[in-house]
Design an enzyme around this catalytic site. Structure first.
Site, PDB file in Angstrom:
ATOM      1  N   HIS A  65     -46.154 -12.884 -61.839  1.00  0.00           N
ATOM      2  CA  HIS A  65     -46.862 -11.675 -61.411  1.00  0.00           C
ATOM      3  C   HIS A  65     -45.924 -10.482 -61.520  1.00  0.00           C
ATOM      4  O   HIS A  65     -44.732 -10.635 -61.820  1.00  0.00           O
ATOM      5  CB  HIS A  65     -47.432 -11.823 -59.999  1.00  0.00           C
ATOM      6  CG  HIS A  65     -46.419 -11.974 -58.918  1.00  0.00           C
ATOM      7  ND1 HIS A  65     -45.579 -13.055 -58.808  1.00  0.00           N
ATOM      8  CD2 HIS A  65     -46.105 -11.175 -57.860  1.00  0.00           C
ATOM      9  CE1 HIS A  65     -44.804 -12.932 -57.751  1.00  0.00           C
ATOM     10  NE2 HIS A  65     -45.093 -11.786 -57.157  1.00  0.00           N
ATOM     11  N   HIS A  73     -44.836  -8.046 -59.391  1.00  0.00           N
ATOM     12  CA  HIS A  73     -44.013  -7.459 -58.337  1.00  0.00           C
ATOM     13  C   HIS A  73     -42.564  -7.392 -58.818  1.00  0.00           C
ATOM     14  O   HIS A  73     -42.086  -8.273 -59.535  1.00  0.00           O
ATOM     15  CB  HIS A  73     -44.126  -8.259 -57.046  1.00  0.00           C
ATOM     16  CG  HIS A  73     -45.345  -7.913 -56.258  1.00  0.00           C
ATOM     17  ND1 HIS A  73     -45.946  -8.785 -55.383  1.00  0.00           N
ATOM     18  CD2 HIS A  73     -46.095  -6.764 -56.201  1.00  0.00           C
ATOM     19  CE1 HIS A  73     -47.014  -8.207 -54.824  1.00  0.00           C
ATOM     20  NE2 HIS A  73     -47.118  -6.990 -55.309  1.00  0.00           N
ATOM     21  N   ASP A 120     -39.609  -7.881 -57.660  1.00  0.00           N
ATOM     22  CA  ASP A 120     -38.598  -8.924 -57.464  1.00  0.00           C
ATOM     23  C   ASP A 120     -38.757 -10.085 -58.437  1.00  0.00           C
ATOM     24  O   ASP A 120     -37.919 -10.993 -58.452  1.00  0.00           O
ATOM     25  CB  ASP A 120     -38.586  -9.420 -56.013  1.00  0.00           C
ATOM     26  CG  ASP A 120     -39.935  -9.919 -55.526  1.00  0.00           C
ATOM     27  OD1 ASP A 120     -40.969  -9.385 -55.969  1.00  0.00           O
ATOM     28  OD2 ASP A 120     -39.966 -10.836 -54.679  1.00  0.00           O
ATOM     29  N   HIS A 121     -39.788 -10.036 -59.265  1.00  0.00           N
ATOM     30  CA  HIS A 121     -40.000 -11.082 -60.268  1.00  0.00           C
ATOM     31  C   HIS A 121     -39.840 -10.572 -61.698  1.00  0.00           C
ATOM     32  O   HIS A 121     -39.852 -11.378 -62.633  1.00  0.00           O
ATOM     33  CB  HIS A 121     -41.388 -11.701 -60.103  1.00  0.00           C
ATOM     34  CG  HIS A 121     -41.565 -12.407 -58.797  1.00  0.00           C
ATOM     35  ND1 HIS A 121     -41.566 -13.774 -58.669  1.00  0.00           N
ATOM     36  CD2 HIS A 121     -41.721 -11.919 -57.538  1.00  0.00           C
ATOM     37  CE1 HIS A 121     -41.727 -14.106 -57.396  1.00  0.00           C
ATOM     38  NE2 HIS A 121     -41.820 -12.998 -56.697  1.00  0.00           N
ATOM     39  N   HIS A 165     -52.822 -13.958 -53.925  1.00  0.00           N
ATOM     40  CA  HIS A 165     -51.807 -12.958 -53.588  1.00  0.00           C
ATOM     41  C   HIS A 165     -52.477 -11.587 -53.626  1.00  0.00           C
ATOM     42  O   HIS A 165     -53.661 -11.475 -53.977  1.00  0.00           O
ATOM     43  CB  HIS A 165     -50.648 -13.052 -54.586  1.00  0.00           C
ATOM     44  CG  HIS A 165     -49.385 -12.404 -54.120  1.00  0.00           C
ATOM     45  ND1 HIS A 165     -48.878 -12.547 -52.853  1.00  0.00           N
ATOM     46  CD2 HIS A 165     -48.507 -11.584 -54.781  1.00  0.00           C
ATOM     47  CE1 HIS A 165     -47.748 -11.867 -52.749  1.00  0.00           C
ATOM     48  NE2 HIS A 165     -47.511 -11.269 -53.903  1.00  0.00           N
ATOM     49  N   ASP A 198     -45.967 -15.977 -56.171  1.00  0.00           N
ATOM     50  CA  ASP A 198     -46.223 -15.709 -54.759  1.00  0.00           C
ATOM     51  C   ASP A 198     -47.682 -16.005 -54.428  1.00  0.00           C
ATOM     52  O   ASP A 198     -48.591 -15.682 -55.210  1.00  0.00           O
ATOM     53  CB  ASP A 198     -45.929 -14.246 -54.431  1.00  0.00           C
ATOM     54  CG  ASP A 198     -44.448 -13.923 -54.523  1.00  0.00           C
ATOM     55  OD1 ASP A 198     -43.664 -14.810 -54.879  1.00  0.00           O
ATOM     56  OD2 ASP A 198     -44.084 -12.759 -54.233  1.00  0.00           O
ATOM     57  N   HIS A 200     -38.414 -18.458 -52.924  1.00  0.00           N
ATOM     58  CA  HIS A 200     -38.834 -17.154 -52.401  1.00  0.00           C
ATOM     59  C   HIS A 200     -38.534 -17.057 -50.901  1.00  0.00           C
ATOM     60  O   HIS A 200     -39.369 -16.665 -50.091  1.00  0.00           O
ATOM     61  CB  HIS A 200     -40.326 -16.928 -52.671  1.00  0.00           C
ATOM     62  CG  HIS A 200     -40.716 -15.491 -52.772  1.00  0.00           C
ATOM     63  ND1 HIS A 200     -41.292 -14.803 -51.732  1.00  0.00           N
ATOM     64  CD2 HIS A 200     -40.618 -14.619 -53.789  1.00  0.00           C
ATOM     65  CE1 HIS A 200     -41.547 -13.562 -52.107  1.00  0.00           C
ATOM     66  NE2 HIS A 200     -41.132 -13.431 -53.360  1.00  0.00           N
TER      67      HIS A 200
END
EC number: 3.1.26.11
Length: 308
Positions: free
Chosen positions: A63, A65, A67-68, A141, A211, A271
């Site tokens: 996805h 976001h 942090d990914h 999510h 997530d 995570h």
């Protein structure tokens, strides 16, 4: 086959954890690596391993976001100078990923010396990638987030050499030819190769989640059932189920309870919030079943055949 953890943290990096990135090491199987997610400082973490960026030929983004994905532009740029020239790369991910990367490269005047193919994924897609079947599942999510399930093909059983000796076939290079054929001829008689093979060996199966809240549905259970390894987030580790649900994440007790519905070999928890220090995590790990591991950066997990 093994999994290498390049980042195991959630949201913000800590002194000991980068944000989420994983490598599936398939060098022995197909001479490639699969990269799943690309957290910030991905290319720095790779420097602590023997991974060659040029052999990362397929990338799977769960996805969008930050942090990914914040480590992806830097990694792609560096790959140009680390043996990647002319080596094609395919990137799988949600809608918007191609636009974001192309905009980043345009604004920064970055130029790659190898071709990239973008594949936009959706719910229940299925791809054949270097002989592996890769399936997707849309998770729960606050933006589109996907599960990727990687399935190795079934391997032929071993040749029964004694049975071949019984018909006069002596060991040597001919055995490889026989195993790769569907039938073979010896002394004027044609034989079916399958009659001289042991039972087929199931391929290994790895299920890696983006997530998500905990998913409870029969089609989901069926997809991940009999995984050798499941990677699932548990941002919350200390009985905060309501908070986890509120923020579209998972709490570890919910995850463990949910996976009572499936068979698996190992469960790797990813995570992990940086609210937990290493002492907290040691206490939590000591209470977990032996098949459940709290992931940490640069952890290597070997996945033998028949591990589930």
């Amino acid at each position: 086959m093994k999994i290498t953890v390049l980042g195991s943290g959630a949201g913000l990096p800590s002194k000991t954890r980068n944000t989420q990135s994983f490598i599936i090491d398939l060098i022995e199987e197909i001479n490639e690596y699969f990269l799943i997610d690309a957290g910030e400082a991905l290319q720095h973490r790779i420097l602590n391993t023997n991974i060659k960026p040029s052999k990362i030929t397929n990338i799977f983004i769960t996805h969008l976001h930050g942090d990914h994905i914040y480590g992806l532009p830097g990694f792609l740029s560096s790959r140009s100078h680390q043996g990647g020239e002319g080596v094609p790369l395919t990137i799988y991910g949600p809608k918007g990923l191609k636009y974001w990367l192309e905009t980043s490269f345009e604004i920064t005047s970055s130029h790659l010396n190898y071709p990239i193919e973008f594949v936009e994924v959706s719910h229940n897609d299925c791809f054949d990638i270097s002989g592996f079947t890769v399936s997707t599942f849309l998770l729960d999510h606050n933006i589109d987030s996907f599960l990727y399930v990687f399935e190795e093909p079934v391997k032929k059983g071993s040749l029964n050499v004694n049975k071949l000796l019984d018909i006069g076939v002596t060991p040597g290079p001919v055995l490889k030819t026989i195993k790769e054929s569907t039938s073979f001829e010896h002394n004027g008689t044609t034989y079916l190769t399958e009659d001289f093979l042991g039972s087929p060996v199931d391929g290994r199966k790895i299920s890696i989640h983006g997530d998500t809240r905990v998913i409870c549905s029969e089609d989901y259970y069926q997809l991940i059932n009999h995984s050798d390894v499941i990677v699932h987030e548990a941002t919350y580790l200390t009985n905060e189920k309501e908070k986890a649900h509120q923020y579209f994440h998972s709490e570890i007790d919910d995850v463990l309870e949910n996976f009572n519905n499936v068979s698996y070999g190992q469960l790797l928890i990813s995570h992990i919030s940086n609210r937990y220090d290493e002492d907290d995590l040691k206490v939590i790990q000591d209470k977990l079943p032996s098949e459940v591991t709290l992931m940490y950066d640069l952890l290597d997990i070997t996945i033998p055949r028949d591990s589930r």
